[in-house]
Design an enzyme around this catalytic site. Structure first.
Site, PDB file in Angstrom:
ATOM      1  N   ASN A 275       0.837  -1.189   0.000  1.00 51.18           N
ATOM      2  CA  ASN A 275       0.000   0.000   0.000  1.00 51.18           C
ATOM      3  C   ASN A 275       0.879   1.249   0.000  1.00 51.18           C
ATOM      4  O   ASN A 275       1.878   1.318   0.711  1.00 51.18           O
ATOM      5  CB  ASN A 275      -0.898  -0.041   1.241  1.00 51.18           C
ATOM      6  CG  ASN A 275      -1.779   1.170   1.348  1.00 51.18           C
ATOM      7  OD1 ASN A 275      -1.327   2.247   1.713  1.00 51.18           O
ATOM      8  ND2 ASN A 275      -3.044   1.004   1.036  1.00 51.18           N
TER       9      ASN A 275
ATOM     10  N   ASP B 100       1.349   2.844   3.441  1.00 47.06           N
ATOM     11  CA  ASP B 100       2.290   2.096   4.273  1.00 47.06           C
ATOM     12  C   ASP B 100       3.732   2.433   3.900  1.00 47.06           C
ATOM     13  O   ASP B 100       4.609   2.566   4.761  1.00 47.06           O
ATOM     14  CB  ASP B 100       2.073   0.598   4.107  1.00 47.06           C
ATOM     15  CG  ASP B 100       0.776   0.127   4.744  1.00 47.06           C
ATOM     16  OD1 ASP B 100       0.085   0.962   5.362  1.00 47.06           O
ATOM     17  OD2 ASP B 100       0.458  -1.063   4.630  1.00 47.06           O
ATOM     18  N   GLU B 101       3.967   2.572   2.608  1.00 54.04           N
ATOM     19  CA  GLU B 101       5.308   2.910   2.120  1.00 54.04           C
ATOM     20  C   GLU B 101       5.776   4.244   2.706  1.00 54.04           C
ATOM     21  O   GLU B 101       6.911   4.377   3.167  1.00 54.04           O
ATOM     22  CB  GLU B 101       5.267   2.971   0.595  1.00 54.04           C
ATOM     23  CG  GLU B 101       6.615   2.941  -0.091  1.00 54.04           C
ATOM     24  CD  GLU B 101       6.482   2.928  -1.605  1.00 54.04           C
ATOM     25  OE1 GLU B 101       7.491   3.248  -2.263  1.00 54.04           O
ATOM     26  OE2 GLU B 101       5.400   2.615  -2.125  1.00 54.04           O
ATOM     27  N   GLY B 102       4.889   5.231   2.699  1.00 55.61           N
ATOM     28  CA  GLY B 102       5.245   6.540   3.239  1.00 55.61           C
ATOM     29  C   GLY B 102       5.453   6.514   4.738  1.00 55.61           C
ATOM     30  O   GLY B 102       6.409   7.102   5.259  1.00 55.61           O
TER      31      GLY B 102
END
Length: 429
Positions: free
Chosen positions: A169, A172-174
């Protein structure tokens, strides 16, 4: 993100254990080249060593991280070393030939087989997380690629856990990048809520994440731009968003009017950001585009800026408090383009003002012929970054960004967090 709290607790204990044993955590990731760290001092009473393998399937390349940990009972593991290698292009380039994606993964698995002792293979987990490159693909094509990866994993001698392969997602990465940087800079361990923001610019997407100082920032933000979670007995309410299609490579296509266009084999896409003499077939995301400068048209910074402005205007939300003095770490293509433009040293990184990108963009774009042979897209890329920061997010010219690939010798990547998160959900024997 229910696993974030457990992950950070593990990181805290790792750091604490390293301090007690005078053992550091250090990574050295050299893109495209296998790099094995010298082993750190190993505690004399270390009970055993174990490993974890993470594939980062990005839009421009696939990267393997093989981590080696020391389990010192009863303490949690210490990171001893990492083996890294990258191949290009990314998996999304094989959208029409997914079996080739499987071969890419098999190639990198050979790196893991060399890095992990044979006796440890069957209990060493392997996971792959894909990012924006696959998020941009039609679902059926993306799934076909993931299926080929799963086949390659099942053929390997390593342990393949449930849900080993999936698309990450963007939020989530950020958040994982924000947690990583703020942990490594010591902000999360402090009692105050003084933190740093993070800016990540990939090939297909870009992320911004920070802890708002003012209530109005949260109140004025779109609902999907706010994420709440508990961490170390503290509830954080972050401003975070991932803009799919606003990575630096995707931005080129949007500015050219090529993203989603039909008849690619016949049409030539022109830009005033490119030299009049430039003409090239350029590939991204499994498609090839014919791109050129405008033979009889205007070039230079002013015209290029107008083109790139269309990519961000009305697309990027502007948090009001970015007009103030928030501290931001910027990495990935923010770093790479600054190196290419001569703004920072590749080894050391550095501090730049937002206006430094703008000043350098004007210099490059007004002398396009100088960069035709070696850096034909530099004008377009650095102008896009200028637009993204100023007209997109709304940063002031004087805002200072910390450009870095690593913090305290640890790569600013979600990959290490992914394997920590995995180990927090199993019992290591």
């Amino acid at each position: 993100m229910p696993c974030l709290a457990r992950w950070l607790v593990l990181l805290t204990l790792l750091s604490h254990s390293a301090a007690q044993e005078n053992v550091g955590i250090g990574l050295d990731l050299s893109v495209g080249v296998e790099g094995v760290l010298p082993s750190l001092a190993r505690p004399a009473n270390a009970s055993r060593i174990f490993h974890g393998i993470v594939f980062d399937a990005g839009s421009t390349g696939t990267r393997i991280h093989v981590y080696t940990f020391i389990q010192k009972d009863p303490e949690l593991p210490l990171l001893e070393k990492e083996t890294f290698q990258s191949v290009k292009p990314g998996l999304s380039a094989y959208a029409d030939t997914p079996e080739t994606a499987g071969e890419t993964v098999r190639q990198l698995l050979r790196v893991a087989k060399k890095a992990v002792p044979h006796v440890e293979w069957e209990r060493t987990p392997v996971v792959l997380r894909a990012t924006a490159g696959l998020r941009l693909l039609p679902p059926k094509k993306a799934q076909a690629l993931l299926d080929e990866v799963e086949v390659a994993f099942e053929e390997s001698p390593f342990f393949v856990p449930d849900n080993s392969v999936h698309i990450m997602n963007g939020t989530d990465e950020g958040i994982l990048a924000w947690v990583t940087v703020n942990f490594l800079t010591g902000q999360l361990q402090a009692k105050t809520k003084k933190t740093v923001g993070t800016l990540d610019l990939g090939g297909a997407s870009t992320q911004i994440t920070f802890l708002p100082k003012f209530k109005k920032t949260i109140e004025s933000a779109p609902p999907d731009h706010i994420a709440r979670f508990d961490l170390l007995s503290t509830t954080y309410e972050l401003y975070t968003h991932s803009y799919l299609g606003n990575g630096i490579k995707a931005a080129r296509l949007t500015a050219l009017g090529a993203l989603g266009a039909e008849g690619l084999e016949r049409k030539v896409f022109e830009s005033s950001c490119l030299s009049r003499k430039f003409r090239e077939d350029w590939s991204f995301g499994g498609l090839t585009y014919k791109i050129s400068g405008i033979p009889d048209g205007s070039t230079g910074f002013t015209e290029c800026y107008k083109e790139m402005l269309k990519v961000v205007k009305g697309v990027i939300h502007q948090p009001p408090e970015l007009q103030d003095s928030n501290t931001f770490y910027a990495f990935s293509y923010y770093f790479d383009i600054a190196v290419e433009a001569g703004l920072i040293d590749e080894r050391r990184g550095g501090m730049v003002k937002v206006q430094d990108y703008s000043i350098r963009a004007k210099e490059v774009c007004n002398k396009l012929s100088m960069y035709l042979a070696t850096k034909p897209f530099l004008c377009m890329d650095i102008t896009y970054i200028t637009c993204l920061l100023k007209d997109g997010f709304g940063f002031k010219d004087e805002t200072i960004l910390k450009l870095t690939q690593k913090v305290n010798n640890v790569e600013t990547s979600w990959a290490l967090g992914a394997i920590f998160d995995y180990f927090q959900n199993i019992k290591i024997h």
